[in-house]
Design an enzyme around this catalytic site. Structure first.
Site, PDB file in Angstrom:
ATOM      1  N   GLY A   1       1.588  -2.085  -3.249  1.00 16.80           N
ATOM      2  CA  GLY A   1       1.361  -2.110  -4.695  1.00 16.80           C
ATOM      3  C   GLY A   1      -0.107  -2.106  -5.060  1.00 16.80           C
ATOM      4  O   GLY A   1      -0.475  -2.468  -6.169  1.00 16.80           O
ATOM      5  N   SER A   2      -0.978  -1.664  -4.109  1.00 19.56           N
ATOM      6  CA  SER A   2      -2.411  -1.733  -4.432  1.00 19.56           C
ATOM      7  C   SER A   2      -2.783  -0.738  -5.535  1.00 19.56           C
ATOM      8  O   SER A   2      -3.647  -1.028  -6.364  1.00 19.56           O
ATOM      9  CB  SER A   2      -3.270  -1.529  -3.185  1.00 19.56           C
ATOM     10  OG  SER A   2      -3.214  -0.206  -2.741  1.00 19.56           O
ATOM     11  N   ASN A   3      -2.129   0.409  -5.574  1.00 22.52           N
ATOM     12  CA  ASN A   3      -2.410   1.356  -6.663  1.00 22.52           C
ATOM     13  C   ASN A   3      -1.910   0.818  -8.000  1.00 22.52           C
ATOM     14  O   ASN A   3      -2.599   0.929  -9.017  1.00 22.52           O
ATOM     15  CB  ASN A   3      -1.791   2.728  -6.352  1.00 22.52           C
ATOM     16  CG  ASN A   3      -2.659   3.524  -5.407  1.00 22.52           C
ATOM     17  OD1 ASN A   3      -3.702   4.021  -5.796  1.00 22.52           O
ATOM     18  ND2 ASN A   3      -2.259   3.599  -4.138  1.00 22.52           N
TER      19      ASN A   3
ATOM     20  N   LEU B   1       8.817   6.942  -1.615  1.00 22.69           N
ATOM     21  CA  LEU B   1       9.033   8.010  -0.635  1.00 22.69           C
ATOM     22  C   LEU B   1      10.249   8.895  -0.934  1.00 22.69           C
ATOM     23  O   LEU B   1      10.400   9.955  -0.341  1.00 22.69           O
ATOM     24  CB  LEU B   1       9.154   7.426   0.773  1.00 22.69           C
ATOM     25  CG  LEU B   1       7.932   6.635   1.244  1.00 22.69           C
ATOM     26  CD1 LEU B   1       8.129   6.145   2.661  1.00 22.69           C
ATOM     27  CD2 LEU B   1       6.659   7.474   1.143  1.00 22.69           C
TER      28      LEU B   1
ATOM     29  N   ASN C   1       1.706  11.677  -8.937  1.00 22.58           N
ATOM     30  CA  ASN C   1       1.851  11.150  -7.580  1.00 22.58           C
ATOM     31  C   ASN C   1       0.462  11.013  -6.964  1.00 22.58           C
ATOM     32  O   ASN C   1      -0.404  11.861  -7.193  1.00 22.58           O
ATOM     33  CB  ASN C   1       2.698  12.107  -6.733  1.00 22.58           C
ATOM     34  CG  ASN C   1       2.910  11.577  -5.321  1.00 22.58           C
ATOM     35  OD1 ASN C   1       3.243  10.412  -5.136  1.00 22.58           O
ATOM     36  ND2 ASN C   1       2.702  12.426  -4.329  1.00 22.58           N
TER      37      ASN C   1
ATOM     38  N   HIS D   1      -1.535  10.900  -3.407  1.00 21.39           N
ATOM     39  CA  HIS D   1      -1.320  11.263  -2.002  1.00 21.39           C
ATOM     40  C   HIS D   1      -2.627  11.041  -1.230  1.00 21.39           C
ATOM     41  O   HIS D   1      -3.690  11.435  -1.697  1.00 21.39           O
ATOM     42  CB  HIS D   1      -0.891  12.734  -1.913  1.00 21.39           C
ATOM     43  CG  HIS D   1      -0.554  13.150  -0.516  1.00 21.39           C
ATOM     44  ND1 HIS D   1       0.637  12.804   0.087  1.00 21.39           N
ATOM     45  CD2 HIS D   1      -1.270  13.850   0.399  1.00 21.39           C
ATOM     46  CE1 HIS D   1       0.644  13.290   1.330  1.00 21.39           C
ATOM     47  NE2 HIS D   1      -0.499  13.924   1.538  1.00 21.39           N
TER      48      HIS D   1
ATOM     49  N   ASP E   1       4.893  16.866  -2.834  1.00 28.25           N
ATOM     50  CA  ASP E   1       3.435  17.099  -2.771  1.00 28.25           C
ATOM     51  C   ASP E   1       2.986  18.492  -3.183  1.00 28.25           C
ATOM     52  O   ASP E   1       1.914  18.951  -2.751  1.00 28.25           O
ATOM     53  CB  ASP E   1       2.921  16.801  -1.340  1.00 28.25           C
ATOM     54  CG  ASP E   1       3.201  15.375  -0.916  1.00 28.25           C
ATOM     55  OD1 ASP E   1       3.174  14.475  -1.783  1.00 28.25           O
ATOM     56  OD2 ASP E   1       3.456  15.152   0.288  1.00 28.25           O
TER      57      ASP E   1
HETATM   58  C1  GRF Z   1      -0.892   5.091  -0.938  1.00 24.25           C
HETATM   59  O1  GRF Z   1      -1.639   5.350   0.198  1.00 24.25           O
HETATM   60  C2  GRF Z   1      -0.511   6.382  -1.624  1.00 24.25           C
HETATM   61  O2  GRF Z   1      -1.437   7.397  -1.433  1.00 24.25           O
HETATM   62  C3  GRF Z   1       0.784   6.742  -0.952  1.00 24.25           C
HETATM   63  O3  GRF Z   1       1.420   5.521  -0.690  1.00 24.25           O
HETATM   64  C4  GRF Z   1       0.456   4.491  -0.593  1.00 24.25           C
HETATM   65  C5  GRF Z   1       0.843   3.397  -1.538  1.00 24.25           C
HETATM   66  O4  GRF Z   1       0.026   2.287  -1.379  1.00 24.25           O
HETATM   67  N1  GRF Z   1       1.550   7.655  -1.745  1.00 24.25           N
HETATM   68  P1  GRF Z   1       0.112   1.060  -2.355  1.00 24.25           P
HETATM   69  O5  GRF Z   1       1.545   0.530  -2.297  1.00 24.25           O
HETATM   70  O6  GRF Z   1      -0.224   1.529  -3.737  1.00 24.25           O
HETATM   71  O7  GRF Z   1      -0.859   0.068  -1.847  1.00 24.25           O
END
Ligand code: GRF
Length: 217
Positions: A19-21, A98, A115, A117, A158
């Site tokens: 969940g870092s994003n 995914l 998305n 990537h 993608d």
């Molecule tokens: C990220 O590396 C993103 O590019 C990919 O999945 C990962 C998710 O990371 N699609 P997080 O859960 O947001 O930390």
């Protein structure tokens, strides 16, 4: 959809995602750098780390698990559409999710699904290219540069129109984990920047090309 707040975001997170994003965007919202709100965090399992973090932070979590729904893909699509409608979400962000979204969701949210990537698409994308596998493939290929891409999602993995990309150097002796760690902070910045472009209504899509209007000051 026009009556919805365009920056009401639904985040789709994966079962293993940290969940870092999501939290990079949440922080950008909280510090006033992004005019948006998290309308929903959608996952398939309550024990996913990203879902648990979201719950602890008081974000609105919804669990939609296709395995628990009778009626296959049709039921999954209908439940997702109803969930998105109920939460008022108008823009979807896939961050570590995914699964492929059902085609009815992609149609209903065309050019409203982002998305992130962890490579420079169209290289190192597609089914099976996720997480550490992406960085392994980049290193095995001998690339000197990798990076990250934010793009609109379409019906396949993608391949949708590219909104923003950032290059990150590959360094001698890098492990896949080193490369992942160097790219991740760039993902966070790039995703916030892409959402800022959407918030400022600066994006138009022509075929598979995303045009970005100049900033109006
Ligand atoms: C990220 O590396 C993103 O590019 C990919 O999945 C990962 C998710 O990371 N699609 P997080 O859960 O947001 O930390």
């Amino acid at each position: 959809m026009s009556e919805r707040d365009p920056l009401a975001l639904a985040f789709f997170v994966g079962t293993k995602g940290r969940g870092s994003n999501l939290f990079a965007v949440h922080e950008a919202i909280q510090t006033g750098r992004l005019a948006a709100r998290v309308a929903a965090v959608i996952g398939t399992r309550t024990d996913a780390p990203a879902i648990q973090r979201a719950e602890e932070a008081g974000l609105p979590v919804r669990i939609v698990d296709p395995k628990r729904l009778e009626g296959g893909e049709g039921a999954y699509e209908a439940t997702l559409l109803a969930t998105l409608r109920e939460t008022g979400a108008a823009t979807i962000v896939l961050a570590g999710f995914l699964r492929r979204l059902p085609s009815g969701v992609v149609r209903a949210f065309r050019h409203r699904i982002l998305n992130i990537h962890p490579a420079l698409l169209p290289a190192f994308g597609g089914k099976g290219m996720y997480g550490i596998y992406v960085h392994q493939a980049v290193l095995e290929h001998g690339c000197k540069v990798s990076g990250c891409t934010v793009h609109f999602a379409d019906e396949t993995y993608d391949t949708g129109p590219i909104i923003a990309q950032r290059a990150v150097p590959v360094e001698e002796g890098d492990t896949p984990e080193d490369l992942a760690a160097r790219i991740l902070p760039c993902e966070h910045t790039l995703l916030v920047e892409a959402l800022q472009l959407i918030a400022a209504d600066r994006i138009t899509v022509e075929g598979r090309v995303v045009h970005i209007a100049p900033e109006v000051r």
